[in-house]
Design a protein around this motif. Structure first.
Motif, PDB file in Angstrom:
ATOM      1  N   ALA A  57       0.539  -1.189  -0.003  1.00  0.00           N
ATOM      2  CA  ALA A  57      -0.211  -0.137  -0.110  1.00  0.00           C
ATOM      3  C   ALA A  57       1.297   1.452   0.577  1.00  0.00           C
ATOM      4  O   ALA A  57       0.812   2.262  -0.966  1.00  0.00           O
ATOM      5  N   PHE A  58       2.086   1.064   0.790  1.00  0.00           N
ATOM      6  CA  PHE A  58       3.074   2.634   0.887  1.00  0.00           C
ATOM      7  C   PHE A  58       3.238   2.613  -0.728  1.00  0.00           C
ATOM      8  O   PHE A  58       3.692   3.666  -0.886  1.00  0.00           O
ATOM      9  N   TRP A  61       0.738   4.022  -3.007  1.00  0.00           N
ATOM     10  CA  TRP A  61       0.616   5.823  -2.404  1.00  0.00           C
ATOM     11  C   TRP A  61       1.664   6.228  -3.207  1.00  0.00           C
ATOM     12  O   TRP A  61       1.884   7.391  -4.161  1.00  0.00           O
ATOM     13  N   ALA A  65       0.758   9.812  -5.510  1.00  0.00           N
ATOM     14  CA  ALA A  65       1.053  10.533  -5.210  1.00  0.00           C
ATOM     15  C   ALA A  65       2.937  11.324  -5.250  1.00  0.00           C
ATOM     16  O   ALA A  65       2.705  13.104  -4.768  1.00  0.00           O
TER      17      ALA A  65
END
Length: 82
Positions: A57-58, A61, A65
């Motif tokens: 997930a990191f 992201w 982002a």
């Protein structure tokens, strides 16, 4: 209780014969130990899976982002023709 009394009490406890162990205790202990080991293994796998999901997930992201890129400045007016 004095030290000598305590020592005598401990010596008396150590010199006694241990109580007899029930014959059906061993299979029960083996069964419970196996269950505890399986639960520990499942918990460890679940924690590794959670860690892997958090890392994934990191990464997703961060790729979307892009926090390392400086955002464009909004204080300078756009340049127009002179």
């Amino acid at each position: 209780m004095r030290v000598l009394d305590r020592e005598a009490l401990v010596r008396g406890m150590l010199e006694r014969t241990p109580p007899p162990v029930p014959s059906d205790l061993y299979p029960e202990v083996v069964r419970r130990g196996g269950r505890i080991r399986r639960r520990a293994t499942a918990a460890r796998r679940l924690l590794w899976l959670a860690l892997l999901a958090a890392a994934l997930a990191f990464v997703i992201w961060a790729s979307v982002a892009r926090p390392w890129v400086e955002p464009p400045s909004t204080t300078t007016p756009p340049v127009s023709d002179w």
